[in-house]
Design a protein around this motif. Structure first.
Motif, PDB file in Angstrom:
ATOM      1  N   CYS A   1     -87.641  17.248  37.134  1.00 29.23           N
ATOM      2  CA  CYS A   1     -87.865  16.139  36.216  1.00 29.23           C
ATOM      3  C   CYS A   1     -88.695  15.057  36.883  1.00 29.23           C
ATOM      4  CB  CYS A   1     -86.491  15.654  35.769  1.00 29.23           C
ATOM      5  SG  CYS A   1     -86.231  13.914  35.747  1.00 29.23           S
TER       6      CYS A   1
ATOM      7  N   SER B   1     -88.545  11.883  36.618  1.00 26.31           N
ATOM      8  CA  SER B   1     -87.788  10.723  37.079  1.00 26.31           C
ATOM      9  C   SER B   1     -87.331  10.945  38.533  1.00 26.31           C
ATOM     10  CB  SER B   1     -86.580  10.493  36.166  1.00 26.31           C
ATOM     11  OG  SER B   1     -85.863   9.374  36.581  1.00 26.31           O
TER      12      SER B   1
ATOM     13  N   CYS C   1     -78.604  11.811  37.044  1.00 25.01           N
ATOM     14  CA  CYS C   1     -80.060  11.718  37.233  1.00 25.01           C
ATOM     15  C   CYS C   1     -80.418  11.392  38.674  1.00 25.01           C
ATOM     16  CB  CYS C   1     -80.656  10.655  36.309  1.00 25.01           C
ATOM     17  SG  CYS C   1     -80.399  11.021  34.572  1.00 25.01           S
TER      18      CYS C   1
ATOM     19  N   SER D   1     -84.874   6.605  32.948  1.00 25.91           N
ATOM     20  CA  SER D   1     -84.351   7.956  32.738  1.00 25.91           C
ATOM     21  C   SER D   1     -84.420   8.265  31.248  1.00 25.91           C
ATOM     22  CB  SER D   1     -82.890   8.013  33.199  1.00 25.91           C
ATOM     23  OG  SER D   1     -82.119   7.119  32.404  1.00 25.91           O
ATOM     24  N   CYS D   2     -84.044   9.484  30.885  1.00 23.98           N
ATOM     25  CA  CYS D   2     -84.034   9.833  29.461  1.00 23.98           C
ATOM     26  C   CYS D   2     -83.149   8.852  28.698  1.00 23.98           C
ATOM     27  CB  CYS D   2     -83.492  11.248  29.267  1.00 23.98           C
ATOM     28  SG  CYS D   2     -84.553  12.502  29.990  1.00 23.98           S
TER      29      CYS D   2
ATOM     30  N   GLY E   1     -87.558  11.556  32.101  1.00 24.76           N
ATOM     31  CA  GLY E   1     -87.773  12.995  32.252  1.00 24.76           C
ATOM     32  C   GLY E   1     -88.174  13.700  30.972  1.00 24.76           C
TER      33      GLY E   1
END
Ligand code: SF4
Length: 488
Positions: free
Chosen positions: A52, A54, A77, A143-144, A175
């Motif tokens: 990802c 991030s 994360c 982050s998401c 991500g």
């Protein structure tokens, strides 16, 4: 292609460069599609796992010695930071730096934060990062979750500026936005460019050298000294002050085109620091080209030519011996795009035949608007090479390796390389980006390849005792069964 440093975030690679993660064909076909503007991405209707952007951004930034990172995200994360910490500590040890953990905090967003927001938590985490680490700058990575609920990170950091007297810089790297984890490098560099780099006050003899955490720093420092230059290794193990003054350097050069393209081109466009657009310095052709392009920019062509001749003469005997021993061995290469193209060329220089190349995404162009030099070089070669693009889908590569049965697999990521080993294929994981760097590096790498091919006991014993998670059914399918039709 204009880079806009007025915007708080950089567009993802798919939108900015037309990059893809799904393709199967050959390197020539890939090149022809790019020049004919007919390159389109292929999706997959099944995906095993990937990485990802991030994690990529936060881990890269966590290598700055006097900065801190606050990851505004659920705790999971930040899972990758354990690996980043281990790499960072190794690098600290070999450089004689203080042996400590990376400066990273996570805001531990939970379910109720997705309803009520977590700006207060974020502010507390930034305060805590300043109290705990006394950093020269704090990067806040998204982050998401923080992205999807629309946390106003810019305002939150603005409200802290009077209280915390160091740059507070958001890094927009959610991500879910990009399938290409290298978009996280761009997000990290965009944050450095917009929050840290200052306009130049003078010109220096320094060269910004964009790299990861690898070795070869002493060799590069000694080599550049011959040309009257000094490297600024960045980003890992650099300081905020060094990064702030990168606009004063005489040039920027990168160990990886995928990694360095955004920063190098942005610094060139914004402050006129030339970015060396060349092959990367792995093997003879790459090192020749990397050094010659740098030499042109800094006006040191004669000194560079003398160095190249000296080095090539020195390794000629051992290189010939290696080529004789490795001739005809068959290898599969699987890496990020710049390294994949680079190591295909480097292995070919050692006499190894590449029967398949795979890259974890593909950039049809860089931020200069030019297609990657590494691809151009392969297109000019006499051989076409079967090639695929995937965001490191292990199931696909395992199926392919089982069919191709190469003598050797060369990767750069443990999550893939270990599976090739379990399949019984001698494998090399190139963790250190300076593997095969320069002329002596090519010889050292050649002996490592030879060693992997001749000492096969571990691979044999491991594969005999491991039960693979893939069924016979899958291994009998076409490797690209789940690759769908091209989409626009
Ligand atoms: S993809 Fe999203 S949820 Fe998963 S680790 Fe990355 S930022 Fe976190």
């Amino acid at each position: 292609m204009a880079i806009n440093l007025e915007l708080p975030e950089v567009a993802i690679r798919e939108n900015r460069l037309g990059s893809i993660t799904g393709y199967q064909g050959t390197i020539r076909d890939l090149g022809a599609r790019v020049s004919g503007c007919s390159l389109q991405n292929k999706g997959r209707c099944f995906s095993q796992a990937s990485a990802c952007s991030s994690g990529c951004a936060q881990n890269y930034l966590s290598g700055i010695v006097d900065a801190a990172v606050v990851n505004h995200a659920p705790i999971g994360c930040a899972g990758d930071s354990a690996g980043a910490n281990e790499q960072d500590k190794w690098g600290r040890k070999v450089r004689g730096l203080e042996y400590r953990n990376i400066n990273i905090l996570n805001t531990n967003m939970v379910e109720e934060d997705t309803v009520f927001g977590a700006v207060a938590k974020l502010k507390d985490a930034v305060r805590e990062a300043y109290r705990r680490f006394q950093p020269k700058a704090i990067f806040v990575t998204t982050s998401c979750v923080s992205g999807i609920i629309g946390e106003d990170i810019i305002s939150a950091l603005d409200e802290l500026r009077d209280e915390i007297p160091v740059p507070l810089t958001p890094v927009f790297c959610e991500g879910f936005k990009s399938q290409i984890w290298a978009s996280g490098f761009d997000a990290a560099f965009h944050a450095i460019l917009t929050g840290i780099v200052k306009p130049p006050e003078k010109k220096t003899n320094k060269v910004n050298l964009i790299n990861f955490r690898g070795s070869a720093r002493q060799q590069i420092t000694a080599m550049l000294a011959r040309f009257g230059l000094e490297p600024v290794f960045m980003v890992p193990y650099s300081s905020i002050d060094e990064l702030a003054r990168t606009s004063e350097s005489v040039a920027t050069i990168s160990i990886c085109g995928t990694l360095g393209g955004y920063f190098g081109n942005a610094l060139e466009q914004q402050y006129g620091v030339p970015y060396v657009k060349a092959l990367q310095p792995h093997g003879i052709t790459g090192t020749d080209n990397w050094l010659r392009e740098l030499g042109k920019i800094v006006g040191k062509e004669a000194a560079v030519e003398a160095y190249i001749k000296e080095e090539k003469d020195r390794i000629a005997g051992e290189l010939a011996e290696l080529r004789g021993k490795l001739k005809g061995k068959k290898a599969v290469v699987g890496m990020g795009p710049s390294f994949a193209h680079d190591y295909i060329r480097t292995l070919q220089e050692l006499g190894v035949e590449i029967i398949w190349g795979a890259s974890w995404h593909y950039d049809p162009q860089y931020d200069s608007g030019q297609s990657p030099e590494t691809v151009q070089h392969l297109l000019e070669g006499t051989e076409d090479i079967p090639f695929s693009v995937a965001d490191q889908q292990v199931f696909e590569m395992m199926n392919l390796l089982n069919k191709l049965k190469p003598d050797l697999y060369i990767g750069r990521h443990p999550g893939m390389t270990v599976w090739a080993t379990k399949l019984g294929i001698p494998s090399i994981m190139i963790g250190d980006e300076y593997t095969a760097y320069g002329y002596q590096g090519l010889v050292d790498f050649g002996f490592r390849v030879l060693d992997a091919l001749t000492n096969r006991n571990f691979v044999k014993k491991l594969s005999a005792r491991v039960t693979l998670p893939y069924t016979d059914w899958w291994m009998e399918q076409d490797s690209f069964t789940f690759l769908q039709d091209e989409v626009g």
